[in-house]
Write a protein that holds these residues in place. Structure first.
Motif, PDB file in Angstrom:
ATOM      1  N   THR A  38       0.526  -1.360  -0.502  1.00  0.00           N
ATOM      2  CA  THR A  38      -0.127  -0.262  -0.490  1.00  0.00           C
ATOM      3  C   THR A  38       0.885   0.927  -0.213  1.00  0.00           C
ATOM      4  N   PHE A  39       0.803   1.762  -1.353  1.00  0.00           N
ATOM      5  CA  PHE A  39       1.019   3.522  -1.053  1.00  0.00           C
ATOM      6  C   PHE A  39       0.174   4.349  -0.693  1.00  0.00           C
ATOM      7  N   LEU A  40       0.787   5.475   0.373  1.00  0.00           N
ATOM      8  CA  LEU A  40       0.208   6.811   0.937  1.00  0.00           C
ATOM      9  C   LEU A  40       0.286   7.556   0.714  1.00  0.00           C
ATOM     10  N   ALA A  41      -0.358   8.941   0.516  1.00  0.00           N
ATOM     11  CA  ALA A  41      -0.099  10.398   0.231  1.00  0.00           C
ATOM     12  C   ALA A  41      -1.385  10.938   0.807  1.00  0.00           C
ATOM     13  N   ALA A  42      -1.312  11.751   2.049  1.00  0.00           N
ATOM     14  CA  ALA A  42      -1.720  12.650   2.945  1.00  0.00           C
ATOM     15  C   ALA A  42      -1.181  13.798   2.124  1.00  0.00           C
ATOM     16  N   ALA A  43      -2.245  14.778   2.044  1.00  0.00           N
ATOM     17  CA  ALA A  43      -1.996  15.982   1.616  1.00  0.00           C
ATOM     18  C   ALA A  43      -3.376  16.895   2.457  1.00  0.00           C
ATOM     19  N   PRO A  44      -3.508  18.709   2.390  1.00  0.00           N
ATOM     20  CA  PRO A  44      -4.543  18.795   2.849  1.00  0.00           C
ATOM     21  C   PRO A  44      -5.321  18.519   1.132  1.00  0.00           C
ATOM     22  N   GLN A  45      -5.163  18.731   0.313  1.00  0.00           N
ATOM     23  CA  GLN A  45      -5.982  18.717  -0.951  1.00  0.00           C
ATOM     24  C   GLN A  45      -5.294  17.704  -2.104  1.00  0.00           C
ATOM     25  N   VAL A  46      -5.432  16.822  -2.553  1.00  0.00           N
ATOM     26  CA  VAL A  46      -5.105  15.816  -3.695  1.00  0.00           C
ATOM     27  C   VAL A  46      -5.607  16.032  -5.513  1.00  0.00           C
ATOM     28  N   PRO A  47      -4.575  16.447  -5.963  1.00  0.00           N
ATOM     29  CA  PRO A  47      -5.154  17.391  -6.821  1.00  0.00           C
ATOM     30  C   PRO A  47      -5.854  16.767  -7.705  1.00  0.00           C
ATOM     31  N   ASP A  48      -6.459  16.670  -8.798  1.00  0.00           N
ATOM     32  CA  ASP A  48      -7.092  15.519  -9.784  1.00  0.00           C
ATOM     33  C   ASP A  48      -6.111  15.717 -11.027  1.00  0.00           C
ATOM     34  N   LEU A  49      -5.394  16.137 -11.282  1.00  0.00           N
ATOM     35  CA  LEU A  49      -4.327  15.722 -12.217  1.00  0.00           C
ATOM     36  C   LEU A  49      -3.277  14.485 -11.351  1.00  0.00           C
ATOM     37  N   LEU A  50      -2.831  14.699 -10.158  1.00  0.00           N
ATOM     38  CA  LEU A  50      -2.426  13.943  -9.505  1.00  0.00           C
ATOM     39  C   LEU A  50      -3.130  12.608  -9.770  1.00  0.00           C
ATOM     40  N   ILE A  51      -4.417  12.245  -9.657  1.00  0.00           N
ATOM     41  CA  ILE A  51      -4.853  11.114  -9.271  1.00  0.00           C
ATOM     42  C   ILE A  51      -4.582  10.940 -11.515  1.00  0.00           C
ATOM     43  N   ALA A  52      -4.454  11.631 -11.728  1.00  0.00           N
ATOM     44  CA  ALA A  52      -4.684  10.867 -13.592  1.00  0.00           C
ATOM     45  C   ALA A  52      -3.638  10.298 -13.956  1.00  0.00           C
ATOM     46  N   ALA A  53      -2.617  11.711 -13.253  1.00  0.00           N
ATOM     47  CA  ALA A  53      -0.808  11.384 -13.686  1.00  0.00           C
ATOM     48  C   ALA A  53      -0.819   9.683 -12.827  1.00  0.00           C
ATOM     49  N   CYS A  54      -1.077   9.989 -11.206  1.00  0.00           N
ATOM     50  CA  CYS A  54      -1.338   7.603 -10.964  1.00  0.00           C
ATOM     51  C   CYS A  54      -1.411   6.641 -11.540  1.00  0.00           C
ATOM     52  N   ARG A  55      -2.907   6.769 -11.640  1.00  0.00           N
ATOM     53  CA  ARG A  55      -3.736   6.189 -13.221  1.00  0.00           C
ATOM     54  C   ARG A  55      -3.008   5.681 -14.185  1.00  0.00           C
ATOM     55  N   GLU A  56      -2.085   7.033 -14.462  1.00  0.00           N
ATOM     56  CA  GLU A  56      -1.471   6.460 -16.218  1.00  0.00           C
ATOM     57  C   GLU A  56      -0.136   5.714 -15.323  1.00  0.00           C
ATOM     58  N   VAL A  57       0.643   5.127 -14.727  1.00  0.00           N
ATOM     59  CA  VAL A  57       1.036   4.609 -14.092  1.00  0.00           C
ATOM     60  C   VAL A  57       1.068   3.348 -14.658  1.00  0.00           C
ATOM     61  N   GLY A  58       2.090   2.196 -15.501  1.00  0.00           N
ATOM     62  CA  GLY A  58       2.369   0.713 -15.060  1.00  0.00           C
ATOM     63  C   GLY A  58       2.799  -0.128 -14.309  1.00  0.00           C
ATOM     64  N   CYS A  59       2.386  -1.609 -14.458  1.00  0.00           N
ATOM     65  CA  CYS A  59       3.370  -2.285 -14.058  1.00  0.00           C
ATOM     66  C   CYS A  59       3.382  -3.903 -14.613  1.00  0.00           C
ATOM     67  N   GLU A  60       4.255  -4.037 -15.127  1.00  0.00           N
ATOM     68  CA  GLU A  60       4.326  -4.913 -15.874  1.00  0.00           C
ATOM     69  C   GLU A  60       4.231  -6.993 -14.883  1.00  0.00           C
ATOM     70  N   ASP A  61       4.958  -6.288 -13.588  1.00  0.00           N
ATOM     71  CA  ASP A  61       4.575  -7.780 -13.003  1.00  0.00           C
ATOM     72  C   ASP A  61       3.828  -7.101 -11.923  1.00  0.00           C
ATOM     73  N   GLY A  62       2.145  -7.477 -11.990  1.00  0.00           N
ATOM     74  CA  GLY A  62       1.812  -7.503 -10.436  1.00  0.00           C
ATOM     75  C   GLY A  62       0.344  -6.482 -11.212  1.00  0.00           C
ATOM     76  N   GLU A  63      -0.974  -6.381 -10.720  1.00  0.00           N
ATOM     77  CA  GLU A  63      -2.243  -6.139 -10.268  1.00  0.00           C
ATOM     78  C   GLU A  63      -1.607  -4.441  -9.585  1.00  0.00           C
ATOM     79  N   VAL A  64      -2.326  -3.435 -10.237  1.00  0.00           N
ATOM     80  CA  VAL A  64      -2.021  -2.203  -9.297  1.00  0.00           C
ATOM     81  C   VAL A  64      -3.677  -1.650  -9.608  1.00  0.00           C
ATOM     82  N   ALA A  65      -3.651  -0.610  -8.050  1.00  0.00           N
ATOM     83  CA  ALA A  65      -5.134   0.568  -8.978  1.00  0.00           C
ATOM     84  C   ALA A  65      -4.371   1.385  -7.775  1.00  0.00           C
ATOM     85  N   VAL A  66      -4.836   2.716  -8.022  1.00  0.00           N
ATOM     86  CA  VAL A  66      -4.807   3.666  -7.273  1.00  0.00           C
ATOM     87  C   VAL A  66      -6.443   4.719  -7.078  1.00  0.00           C
TER      88      VAL A  66
END
Length: 313
Positions: free
Chosen positions: A238-266
């Motif tokens: 589990t990866f956690l990032a806690a901040a007062p605001q989590v921007p939409d653009l950051l969520i979109a950028a993180c969801r673009e990150v893939g992983c060849e060996d395993g399942e991932v979700a954001v």
């Protein structure tokens, strides 16, 4: 106290990738069980480390460093300038056995920025019945930053492990970190058939709980193979990032990150970015989380990610 090193002969076998590895024989396991049984009634090691960081001018300094037992930090490092103080947390025995209790307490005062990492994987050895514990307590003042970037925890077959992490934030403090768990020694052909692992993660901001997760995984439990559980995979994180605001653009950028060996979700909760990994490779999990961190750090703190040198040694 049980010796941390047991020397025995192991049988080599071929991994899926053709590499040579070691398979532990039944006789070796029986010998280890005998030694563990002889020491089951003895108390383990107590390791406690308390760290305090504060901002002095433009520099973050480690003003409190108190330790008891086998848990220490190396000297502060400043690989990206004075603002961020980096420390490497070291557990010299390199492994945790039944009865051991480790506690890390970290305070980052208002405006200070600290980063903690580890030099290698944490190994949780087989237990004859005693529980091994690791408790992490992180407290951040307003406008503070703490990054907890450890390498993975390897939970041996037969281990009884309890891992707890509590993050308490004030005001606009930012926390980023991850936990990666590998059940059994995959490269040694070992599955997690006995023992138990309990994990708890809690995030609190200004007295209100933002995240609380408790899980218990027993050896050979149905959850290990269930699709809603680990789906037969030995590694999860589990990866956690806690901040007062989590921007939409950051969520979109993180969801673009893939992983060849395993399942991932954001996903996103109020003031919290949560990412998951489930697969067969601790290395892939760490690389995936490091990539997410590389995108979350500048978005949430305005600082580019600088990879800790210890990861490359």
């Amino acid at each position: 106290m049980l010796s941390r090193t047991i020397i025995a002969h192991a049988l080599p076998f071929e991994c899926d990738d053709g590499a040579r590895a070691l398979r532990y024989t039944a006789a070796m396991n029986d010998a280890v069980d005998c030694v563990l049984g002889q020491h089951a009634g003895r108390s383990g090691w107590l390791g406690e480390l308390s760290l305090g960081y504060e901002r002095r001018g433009g520099r973050t300094v480690l003003y409190r460093r108190i330790h008891h037992g086998p848990l220490v930090v190396q000297k502060p490092l400043y690989p990206e300038g004075d603002a961020v103080c980096q420390n490497i947390v070291v557990h010299p025995p390199a492994g945790i056995v039944g009865g051991d209790r480790l506690g890390l307490d970290v305070t980052v005062d208002a405006g200070a920025q600290a980063q903690l990492t580890t030099p290698g994987a944490t190994k949780w050895y087989r237990s004859a019945g005693a529980v091994a514990e690791q408790r992490l307590g992180f407290a951040l003042g307003s406008n503070a930053l703490l990054e907890w970037l450890p390498q993975e925890s390897i939970v041996f077959d037969g281990a009884i492990a309890e891992l707890g992490m509590r993050v308490v934030l004030r005001g606009d403090a930012v926390f980023m970190g991850w936990e990666i768990v590998c059940l059994g020694r995959r490269h040694a052909g070992e599955a997690f058939r006995r023992g138990r692992m309990r994990q708890e993660i809690v995030v609190v901001r200004d007295g209100a709980r933002q995240w609380i997760e408790r899980s218990v995984i027993a050896g050979d439990a149905p959850l290990l193979n269930a699709r809603v559980g680990l789906n037969g995979e030995p590694v999860f994180g589990t990866f956690l990032a806690a901040a007062p605001q989590v921007p939409d653009l950051l969520i979109a950028a993180c969801r673009e990150v893939g992983c060849e060996d395993g399942e991932v979700a954001v996903t996103r909760l109020p003031g919290l970015l949560v990412a998951r990994y489930r697969g067969a490779s601790a290395e892939a999990a760490r690389q995936y989380f490091a990539t997410l961190w590389g995108r979350a750090r500048p978005a949430l703190t305005g600082r580019e990610a600088v990879t800790p040198r210890i990861w490359n040694t």
